[in-house]
Design an enzyme around this catalytic site. Sequence first.
Site, PDB file in Angstrom:
ATOM      1  N   THR A 189      25.917   0.220  15.837  1.00 21.23           N
ATOM      2  CA  THR A 189      24.878   0.949  15.125  1.00 21.23           C
ATOM      3  C   THR A 189      23.548   0.465  15.676  1.00 21.23           C
ATOM      4  O   THR A 189      23.487  -0.635  16.216  1.00 21.23           O
ATOM      5  CB  THR A 189      24.977   0.666  13.617  1.00 21.23           C
ATOM      6  OG1 THR A 189      23.916   1.323  12.957  1.00 21.23           O
ATOM      7  CG2 THR A 189      24.913  -0.813  13.291  1.00 21.23           C
TER       8      THR A 189
ATOM      9  N   LYS B 154       4.134   4.608   1.337  1.00 21.41           N
ATOM     10  CA  LYS B 154       3.420   3.825   0.321  1.00 21.41           C
ATOM     11  C   LYS B 154       1.973   4.295   0.294  1.00 21.41           C
ATOM     12  O   LYS B 154       1.177   3.940   1.140  1.00 21.41           O
ATOM     13  CB  LYS B 154       3.527   2.335   0.629  1.00 21.41           C
ATOM     14  CG  LYS B 154       4.968   1.874   0.518  1.00 21.41           C
ATOM     15  CD  LYS B 154       5.172   0.444   0.953  1.00 21.41           C
ATOM     16  CE  LYS B 154       6.653   0.211   1.206  1.00 21.41           C
ATOM     17  NZ  LYS B 154       7.088   0.415   2.594  1.00 21.41           N
TER      18      LYS B 154
ATOM     19  N   TRP C 193       4.793   4.893  -4.506  1.00 22.59           N
ATOM     20  CA  TRP C 193       5.769   5.303  -3.492  1.00 22.59           C
ATOM     21  C   TRP C 193       5.986   6.801  -3.526  1.00 22.59           C
ATOM     22  O   TRP C 193       6.145   7.393  -4.583  1.00 22.59           O
ATOM     23  CB  TRP C 193       7.127   4.609  -3.745  1.00 22.59           C
ATOM     24  CG  TRP C 193       7.144   3.173  -3.382  1.00 22.59           C
ATOM     25  CD1 TRP C 193       6.058   2.387  -3.107  1.00 22.59           C
ATOM     26  CD2 TRP C 193       8.293   2.345  -3.254  1.00 22.59           C
ATOM     27  NE1 TRP C 193       6.472   1.113  -2.829  1.00 22.59           N
ATOM     28  CE2 TRP C 193       7.843   1.058  -2.909  1.00 22.59           C
ATOM     29  CE3 TRP C 193       9.664   2.569  -3.386  1.00 22.59           C
ATOM     30  CZ2 TRP C 193       8.712  -0.010  -2.700  1.00 22.59           C
ATOM     31  CZ3 TRP C 193      10.533   1.517  -3.190  1.00 22.59           C
ATOM     32  CH2 TRP C 193      10.058   0.232  -2.839  1.00 22.59           C
TER      33      TRP C 193
END
Length: 541
Positions: free
Chosen positions: A185, A435, A440
């Site tokens: 990955t 942010k 958020w």
Amino acid sequence: MRSTMQDVPLSVATIVRHGTTVHGSGEVLTCTEEGARSATYAEVGRRAAQLAGALRGLGVQGDDRVATFMWNNQEHLEAYLAVPSMGAVLHTLNIRLFPDQVIYIANHAEDKVVLVDGSLLPLLAKMLPELSTVDHVVVNGPGDTSLITGGRAQVHSWQELIAGQPEAVDWVEVDERDAAAMCYTSGTTGGPKGVAYSHRSIYLHSMQICMREGFGLSSADRALAVVPMFHAMAWGLPYAALMVGASLHLPDRFLAPEPLARFISEERPTFAAAVPTVWTGLLAHLDATPSDMTSLREVVVGGSACPPALMQAFEQRHGVRITHAWGMTETSPLGSVAQPPPGLSAEQEWPYRVSQGLLPAGVTGRLVGPDGTRLPHDGTSVGELEVRGPWVTASYYRDDDPEKFHDGWLRTGDVGSLTPDGYLTLTDRSKDVIKSGGEWISSVELENHLMGHPAVAEASVVGVPDDKWGERPLATVVVREGATVSAEELRAFLAGLVAGWQVPERWAFIAEVPKTSVGKFDKKVLRKQYAEGSLEVTRLS
Ligand code: AMP
């Protein structure tokens, strides 16, 4: 007290023995230019035994790594069966990575043999001189071997190599905790990370795939694996299919919407799995050129957030039910599947179906706040998801990344909430959360709303630096063919759906959202394009 139970190892060979005998008449279909070619599981089992004999002949022993550089096809499945069952380790290389990454990964895993599709030889040939541990290359089907000019590897034809090998073999007794297969990955920091699946984890994961709280796969199914066999083991479909005798449909390199639609309408799979971008492409094709999708009882969409609008469009316009699922290479990959509780109306089911789904018994989750404290599973508290379980990795292969692990739990890097009854809702990757002025903003929520607008084919939202707020969302939008829409209209549309301060001021209309090697939106590329000034951005006041 010790149990009285037999200690029989859970192994890939057990799945192979069962699948190729009891389910020997199960079918493997591979898409070709001239229609599908077919083999039974019994035939595939015999050819897998021959492949194992041939690999032994090339000197493969112990836990040697045998890599594949292949499309989804019958021979790739034969490698899935043969390599772990002979005690070696199957390493599925991602054919879509940059050559430098493939070279790094193959050298890091110390691959000894590479099995390659002839059609992919031109790609592999360029890298081969730099693959420092590869002794042999085995070519499946026609391919121009004269391209291989450098490197130390000997080149063989798959067909010639297996010819004359015995069609049955006594598979090796393994320790169930030994590695059977590996996938890499891309890590958040440093190079790509290797995850080594054990025989035990593959066996248990396969059982989960077949449960209702997984994909509910059974012998009545014909499973179309559009998800590449190099992306987290095709989400577990090959081994699960053999375990229960579901037939497998493999699209090889014919992944564009048109051949995919044809493959589905001609071969009538009951189940299919792929990332959202595949289904977005297929939807546009089907809307323009309808074909028969009614064989599909279920389509699993995961790998990135599935836009609810995509689910509705498939269901209403093409009669196909999409099930949303979440997972990672590190979780084998099944992490959660959005099967709603039974007995609910369509309306009651919807909030469950658009979530990332239910964590099964094998995957325990917890939420952790930025200061490391545990957060309640109350459906509203939002934190980083950490998971543990028998098919969740405990480390990376020969690569310390202590930041990814926390007291025996895997830190997923995904941010969201959990309900008391175990359903997960993700708002973002931690690195993608925007942010803005201490608050958020969920990029996924904005994307899902935008992709619900009739004129929008694709939308990806990223955080970009902002003098006043620190960061603000930039919405990049691909307009559906034949439609028109302005940034002002989309802003007004969003204003009715999210809080005013979350609505982006910056908009860019683009031809296509850049995609990663496994077909996900590549937000890194979008951020870079913005930073370099190569996006044409409209700024609304
Ligand atoms: P990979 O290992 O490349 O498949 O990437 C795993 C990551 O994909 C996860 O950590 C998530 O960030 C993302 N992902 C997978 N499935 C979903 C989903 N259903 N919704 C949102 N993000 C997802």
